[in-house]
Motif scaffolding. Structure first.
Motif, PDB file in Angstrom:
ATOM      1  N   GLY A  50       0.772  -1.236   0.000  1.00 18.40           N
ATOM      2  CA  GLY A  50       0.000   0.000   0.000  1.00 18.40           C
ATOM      3  C   GLY A  50       0.796   1.275   0.000  1.00 18.40           C
ATOM      4  N   GLY A  51       2.107   1.212  -0.185  1.00 16.76           N
ATOM      5  CA  GLY A  51       2.887   2.437  -0.189  1.00 16.76           C
ATOM      6  C   GLY A  51       4.237   2.275  -0.859  1.00 16.76           C
ATOM      7  N   LEU A  52       4.888   3.388  -1.094  1.00 17.48           N
ATOM      8  CA  LEU A  52       6.236   3.397  -1.658  1.00 17.48           C
ATOM      9  C   LEU A  52       7.231   3.372  -0.507  1.00 17.48           C
ATOM     10  CD1 LEU A  52       7.649   3.575  -4.429  1.00 17.48           C
ATOM     11  CD2 LEU A  52       7.793   6.044  -4.087  1.00 17.48           C
ATOM     12  N   ARG A  53       8.010   2.314  -0.443  1.00 14.76           N
ATOM     13  CA  ARG A  53       8.917   2.102   0.690  1.00 14.76           C
ATOM     14  C   ARG A  53      10.354   2.028   0.201  1.00 14.76           C
ATOM     15  NH1 ARG A  53       5.365   0.586   4.676  1.00 14.76           N
ATOM     16  NH2 ARG A  53       3.298  -0.014   3.888  1.00 14.76           N
ATOM     17  N   PRO A  54      11.331   2.464   1.004  1.00 15.85           N
ATOM     18  CA  PRO A  54      12.717   2.455   0.541  1.00 15.85           C
ATOM     19  C   PRO A  54      13.251   1.033   0.374  1.00 15.85           C
ATOM     20  CG  PRO A  54      12.614   3.038   2.873  1.00 15.85           C
ATOM     21  CD  PRO A  54      11.201   3.019   2.380  1.00 15.85           C
ATOM     22  N   LEU A  55      14.017   0.829  -0.659  1.00 18.69           N
ATOM     23  CA  LEU A  55      14.700  -0.450  -0.832  1.00 18.69           C
ATOM     24  C   LEU A  55      15.723  -0.589   0.288  1.00 18.69           C
ATOM     25  CD1 LEU A  55      14.958  -2.851  -2.867  1.00 18.69           C
ATOM     26  CD2 LEU A  55      16.853  -1.587  -3.893  1.00 18.69           C
ATOM     27  N   PRO A  56      15.634  -1.652   1.091  1.00 16.69           N
ATOM     28  CA  PRO A  56      16.518  -1.734   2.261  1.00 16.69           C
ATOM     29  C   PRO A  56      17.987  -1.874   1.882  1.00 16.69           C
ATOM     30  CG  PRO A  56      15.269  -3.766   1.983  1.00 16.69           C
ATOM     31  CD  PRO A  56      14.695  -2.779   1.020  1.00 16.69           C
ATOM     32  N   LYS A  57      18.840  -1.285   2.693  1.00 13.02           N
ATOM     33  CA  LYS A  57      20.288  -1.422   2.522  1.00 13.02           C
ATOM     34  C   LYS A  57      20.705  -2.812   2.988  1.00 13.02           C
ATOM     35  CE  LYS A  57      20.741   2.996   1.423  1.00 13.02           C
ATOM     36  NZ  LYS A  57      21.098   3.412   0.056  1.00 13.02           N
TER      37      LYS A  57
END
Length: 480
Positions: free
Chosen positions: A98-105
């Motif tokens: 349901g949202g735009l989330r950062p690609l995890p490091k």
């Protein structure tokens, strides 16, 4: 042409993509006479430079791995060194839950090593995070000679991490299915690391710790697009004395007493040696009469089709877009687009060409999920705009749109792919003066294609001095 050049062995390169052109250039450097035969009207294969709203863009692949030297070295060697550019941003997101989330490091092709970064990203649910955490308590899992990335990761970390991270990242490279894709072929460093570490997340962390602290960017592009690379290599081929024929499909390949004979629409060309730099299905067709085993193996290599939708906007109309390079879309979320690249953020040369134009692109289609590709171009543009509106609130009307379709564009690397490639090369090596190269073998990235092409050319150059060469005047024969 010098007398020595007239006596040099003749090599036919079938296929005018970056692999075929690279092989041709290396063969010319080694003293061979070379003719490149490209069946279509243009060179470059899956690398294609174009224009939208007056701004130069890539309509195919848009970047190359800079940490491998082959592609950037090729660009420099053909006069494009001053046009090499790193991405202006590499910050990417994942549109999921349901949202735009950062690609995890701290991940490798979506496989996490840093659990804190994974939790902070919000990509996984609490249940998905708990499944990943259990990896440290599980006994080691054997990988054998090969294993599917998705199956192995799901066994260790749960299906959610595969579905929300590994699938979209692998899909960005292969447009394939992570549950079928070979770890040994697609993520070879991870395949080797899991053999010596108790847990998968520990293996990822070990790779991060062991990675050399290299200077410079991980990826590179070219001002004007990496699609400008094949024309530059073609110019170098011609400058070195090579011949390039477009609109010249090779329809047959035969062994002769003195070498090889190529059929071209009723006419024939003779050569001492041949490099097959075509997609696997075309190579299979040409090899059917000279090596049935190689042809049968190549015919089993599947391809995925996809479309790229390129959109140009007034930059002022998209000022609210996120600042990163774009986002990935997990297939499980049921969206139409598979990814979006904010090219206007990612590549500085686009803004330099016209500061008032912003370019972004979406991709549609993946292996065995190609139904939308039957829709017309306007429908693909509409679907892209709808998903972009839902993901990032984009409501602007594009100045211009372009749809580029890549039918059977990306070879698939299932479990056992590298063993298949070894068998193909074994069959081909039994035929004097024949080699294969291209994206179907060692990797779909530009550096892998360049490396494979140089390998094929160098192996032929090493063998050609021991082979008789065709007499002058034997290069062509009339059609029957």
């Amino acid at each position: 042409m010098s007398e020595d050049r007239n006596r040099a062995p003749r090599v036919a390169v079938i296929g005018g993509g970056v692999s075929g052109l690279t092989a041709a250039l290396r063969l010319l450097e080694g003293g061979a006479r070379v003719t490149v035969f490209e069946g279509t009207g243009r060179l470059g294969g899956k690398l294609l430079a174009g224009e939208i709203a007056g701004v130069p863009v890539d309509l195919g692949a848009e970047s190359m791995l800079a940490r491998r030297p082959e592609a950037v070295d090729l660009a420099r060697s053909v006069g494009l060194g001053d046009r090499l550019q790193p991405p202006a941003t590499t910050t990417a997101g994942v549109w999921t839950r349901g949202g735009l989330r950062p690609l995890p490091k701290g991940q490798m092709m979506g496989v996490p090593g840093d659990l804190d970064a994974l939790a902070a990203s919000g990509v996984l649910s609490p249940e998905g995070l708990a499944a990943v955490a259990r990896d440290a308590e599980l006994p080691p899992t054997e990988v054998g000679d090969d294993v599917a990335v998705g199956a192995y990761v799901a066994e260790r970390l749960g299906h959610e991490v595969v579905d929300r991270l590994v699938e979209p990242l692998l899909g960005g490279v292969y447009a394939g299915d992570a549950y079928r894709t070979s770890m040994r072929a697609a993520v070879p460093k991870l395949f080797e690391a899991v053999r010596t570490h108790r847990s998968l997340t520990e293996a990822v962390r070990s790779l991060a710790a062991a990675a050399p602290q290299q200077a410079g960017p991980v990826f590179a592009g070219l001002a004007g697009g990496v699609g400008t690379l094949p024309p530059a290599v073609a110019r170098a081929v011609r400058a070195a004395g090579g011949e390039i024929r477009t609109g010249a499909p090779v329809t047959a390949l035969e062994r002769t007493e003195g070498g090889w004979r190529l059929g071209l629409d009723g006419a024939y060309e003779a050569a001492d040696a041949v490099v097959l730099a075509t997609p696997a299905h075309d190579a299979a067709r040409l090899l059917a009469r000279v090596s049935a085993p190689a042809a049968a193996e190549l015919a089993e290599i599947d391809y995925a089709s996809m479309a790229l939708v390129t959109l140009a906007f007034r930059r002022a109309d998209v000022a609210g877009l996120p600042a990163g390079s774009g986002f990935l879309v997990p297939p499980r979320d049921g969206r139409r687009i598979k990814a979006s690249t904010f090219a206007g953020n990612k590549w500085g040369w686009i803004a330099e060409a016209d500061p008032d134009v912003f370019v972004l692109r979406t991709s549609i289609g993946r292996y065995e999920d190609e139904g939308d590709l039957r829709r017309d171009d306007d429908e693909l543009v509409r679907m892209s705009l709808e998903d972009l509106g839902a993901a990032v609130g984009l409501a602007a009307t594009p100045l211009e749109s372009r749809v580029t379709r890549w039918d059977r564009g990306l070879p698939q690397y299932p479990v056992g792919h590298l063993a298949r490639v070894a068998r193909v090369r074994g069959h081909v090596a039994a035929l004097p003066g024949l080699r294969v190269c291209g994206a179907a073998y060692d990797g779909v990235g530009i550096p892998s294609c360049v490396a494979g092409a140089r390998r094929a050319a160098e192996e032929l150059l090493a063998a050609l001095p021991a082979m008789p060469t065709l007499p002058e005047g034997a290069g062509a024969a009339g059609g029957q």
